[in-house]
Motif scaffolding. Structure first.
Motif, PDB file in Angstrom:
ATOM      1  N   ALA A   1       0.860  -1.177   0.000  1.00 32.33           N
ATOM      2  CA  ALA A   1       0.000   0.000   0.000  1.00 32.33           C
ATOM      3  C   ALA A   1       0.896   1.228   0.000  1.00 32.33           C
ATOM      4  O   ALA A   1       2.069   1.155   0.362  1.00 32.33           O
ATOM      5  CB  ALA A   1      -0.891   0.002   1.239  1.00 32.33           C
ATOM      6  N   LEU A   2       0.365   2.360  -0.432  1.00 29.72           N
ATOM      7  CA  LEU A   2       1.122   3.614  -0.421  1.00 29.72           C
ATOM      8  C   LEU A   2       0.336   4.664   0.355  1.00 29.72           C
ATOM      9  O   LEU A   2      -0.834   4.906   0.069  1.00 29.72           O
ATOM     10  CB  LEU A   2       1.362   4.106  -1.854  1.00 29.72           C
ATOM     11  N   LEU A   3       1.008   5.268   1.330  1.00 30.50           N
ATOM     12  CA  LEU A   3       0.416   6.369   2.089  1.00 30.50           C
ATOM     13  C   LEU A   3       1.158   7.654   1.771  1.00 30.50           C
ATOM     14  O   LEU A   3       2.380   7.672   1.669  1.00 30.50           O
ATOM     15  CB  LEU A   3       0.506   6.107   3.594  1.00 30.50           C
TER      16      LEU A   3
ATOM     17  N   GLN B   1       6.317   8.957  -0.666  1.00 33.58           N
ATOM     18  CA  GLN B   1       5.213   8.232  -0.058  1.00 33.58           C
ATOM     19  C   GLN B   1       5.752   7.043   0.715  1.00 33.58           C
ATOM     20  O   GLN B   1       6.884   6.596   0.498  1.00 33.58           O
ATOM     21  CB  GLN B   1       4.232   7.752  -1.145  1.00 33.58           C
ATOM     22  N   LEU B   2       4.931   6.525   1.630  1.00 31.77           N
ATOM     23  CA  LEU B   2       5.335   5.375   2.428  1.00 31.77           C
ATOM     24  C   LEU B   2       4.731   4.112   1.831  1.00 31.77           C
ATOM     25  O   LEU B   2       3.518   4.021   1.654  1.00 31.77           O
ATOM     26  CB  LEU B   2       4.869   5.530   3.880  1.00 31.77           C
ATOM     27  N   ALA B   3       5.589   3.132   1.535  1.00 32.19           N
ATOM     28  CA  ALA B   3       5.132   1.826   1.058  1.00 32.19           C
ATOM     29  C   ALA B   3       5.066   0.874   2.249  1.00 32.19           C
ATOM     30  O   ALA B   3       5.975   0.836   3.068  1.00 32.19           O
ATOM     31  CB  ALA B   3       6.087   1.283   0.005  1.00 32.19           C
ATOM     32  N   ILE B   4       3.965   0.106   2.328  1.00 31.45           N
ATOM     33  CA  ILE B   4       3.684  -0.752   3.487  1.00 31.45           C
ATOM     34  C   ILE B   4       3.293  -2.146   3.009  1.00 31.45           C
ATOM     35  O   ILE B   4       2.459  -2.274   2.120  1.00 31.45           O
ATOM     36  CB  ILE B   4       2.518  -0.192   4.313  1.00 31.45           C
TER      37      ILE B   4
ATOM     38  N   PHE C   1       8.229  -1.165   5.984  1.00 32.83           N
ATOM     39  CA  PHE C   1       7.979   0.201   5.513  1.00 32.83           C
ATOM     40  C   PHE C   1       9.139   0.665   4.636  1.00 32.83           C
ATOM     41  O   PHE C   1      10.301   0.457   4.979  1.00 32.83           O
ATOM     42  CB  PHE C   1       7.840   1.156   6.702  1.00 32.83           C
TER      43      PHE C   1
END
Lengths: 322, 322
Positions: free
Chosen positions: A32-34, B41-44, B135
């Motif tokens: 997912a990307l936040l 962006q943050l990848a999770i 992350f």
């Protein structure tokens, strides 16, 4: 398509999976990307609930869905973070729609109430357990940590204590009670309300904060240690519900409030000048003690006598619930 | 302090818990805090491994420590993300230092190799399982997703396939082999190397990417579906290791490469003009097929004949490993 892939698609179709602002890419890719606004940091917390340890098995899956997310989101409240998203790692021995559907319903209801979107996770075969990781946003440098309490601060909590511990005999079927008593206690246990708005209100005001999950005494110990201060708790100032008092009596209600855990109410320290404006604004803040130089947590009776040793014995049972 | 709290402190003391750039607050508070540079962006991604399902129990805890983190970080590679941090939710029936110490050693070794810091998690009592959430950082709009493959692109992989599936009879003790064969296969199974550098090199070049965890055919199916295209795989072009060929022979090696899973090698689609410069720069890129208009995955033999139905039967065993 395997049946476990069907579960993934089932959760992906839930309303809360659509997400909102800040979710650049949700379920269905490798990650997912936040996205975060400039100047904000991401707050992250993980909680695992194991069947037979953290909840009875079988239990009502709808209620478990609510509770499993609420206890995780409560950590965002404790940091003063704006809720954003969560992931769910579900391990289940069988694919049972009669369980999954109400679980997802309860999860989605709490997700909507808390304002978090499901962005990913994993679904695996094995003994029933749930690991939820929650994500929130907080302006850099404004997160509420455990380490800023200072001598002279007030020690406060954001609501009544001990209700969830009081509900445990009802949850386990060991006791019964009239609806007027049982319902508020069970509601607190199964559907705790993370104090997200209070956490935001405390930004820039509270010097330390955390949510009460292990019991007031144990959790105040974490603040005392992280802040290198002494916390004094006045036993007579603990806020207790009428239902809890009616169910177990005054003495046991105070034990539940001090050691019971699962309250998911915020505990925090506040310079005394900050109290009146927050109370005037309507925030439910109860002063239960104060911060002094020193270390550890001390419990005082109505006469200001140290009665800490008498209550410590109740904490041993925590070990069985980890 | 309960024994499970001791575990938390044990992991918190690990070198990888110190973290690096981007970790504003690590283990020990209600939440960890991550900071992202502007425009990123943050990848999770989250992966759960269950004892008896995803790994044999007992198994070597040091190797499990390496593997449990590597399979999760591989999802960051697949997105073209820079690794940053991870959380560990460990559920274990007993607190056993003889297990925890080597597990943490293996975990830390892989964490250092991948450049991720442990920022939090949970430790609970229950049947052995591990949920890792990783992350990474990626510039906004540059993440490699599954949905951008276009007709005319080449279908590529980043390394040899089938080694981990080939190792399975060795892992389970069903077969033995000379060290020259067993060691490279077992190394691939227990200590997969997430292709992080390749993922970064593919940013802005690959049109889609993912890591091969469920097997090439199944995972190419995900790209085909997400991109609404048809993927053609040439069976004779699959890159196979000498060890795998020597251990199981050509036919079974190709079955392992197509359906075996656990490779944690990147699969991606690439406009043909991008291939030569990447190969000239030394990236290990193997062209195994192409993208066409249509849908689904088709396997071609050396004569270009469709042999997909013959291989599909091997996929049923996946169900038991989810």
């Amino acid at each position: 398509m395997g049946e476990f892939e069907l579960i993934r698609n089932y959760f992906a179709a839930a309303p809360c999976a659509q997400g909102g602002e800040g979710i650049a890419l949700g379920i269905g890719d490798d990650c997912a990307l936040l996205a975060l606004p400039a100047g904000e940091q991401l707050a992250i917390s993980t909680d695992t609930l194991v069947a037979g340890v953290h909840f009875s098995d079988p239990c009502d899956p709808f209620l478990l869905g609510q509770r499993s997310l609420a206890v995780a989101v409560s950590d965002l409240a404790a940091m003063g973070a704006n809720p954003l998203a969560f992931t769910l790692a579900l391990t289940t021995p069988t694919v049972d729609a009669d369980w999954l559907q109400p679980y997802a319903l309860g999860l989605n209801l709490m997700a909507q109430r808390c304002g978090v979107g499901l962005v990913g996770g994993d679904t695996t075969r094995g003994p029933l357990s749930l690991t939820l990781t929650v994500f929130g946003r907080v302006p850099a440098g404004q997160a509420l940590t455990r380490s800023g309490a200072r001598p002279g601060d007030l020690l406060c909590v954001g609501g009544e204590l001990g209700n969830a511990a009081g509900a445990l005999p009802l949850v386990l079927g060991q006791r019964s009670a009239d609806a007027a008593i049982a319902e508020p206690l069970l509601a607190h246990y199964w559907s705790p309300q993370p104090q997200l708005a209070l956490g935001l209100a405390l930004r820039g005001k509270a010097t330390s904060a955390m949510d009460i999950s292990d019991g007031l005494l144990a959790d105040c110990g974490h603040i005392a240690k992280a802040s290198s201060v002494s916390l004094l708790i006045e036993r007579q100032q603990l806020p207790l519900s009428g239902a809890l008092l009616a169910f177990v009596g005054d003495d046991q209600a105070r034990v539940a409030a001090l050691s019971g855990g699962d309250d998911y109410v915020l505990a925090f320290t506040l310079p005394s000048a900050e109290l009146a404006p927050l109370q005037a604004a309507g925030w439910p803040i109860h002063v239960i003690g104060r911060v002094e130089a020193g270390q550890g947590v001390t419990l005082l009776d109505a006469n200001g006598q140290d009665i800490t040793p008498a209550i410590r014995g109740y904490q041993h049972f925590r070990e069985t619930r980890e």
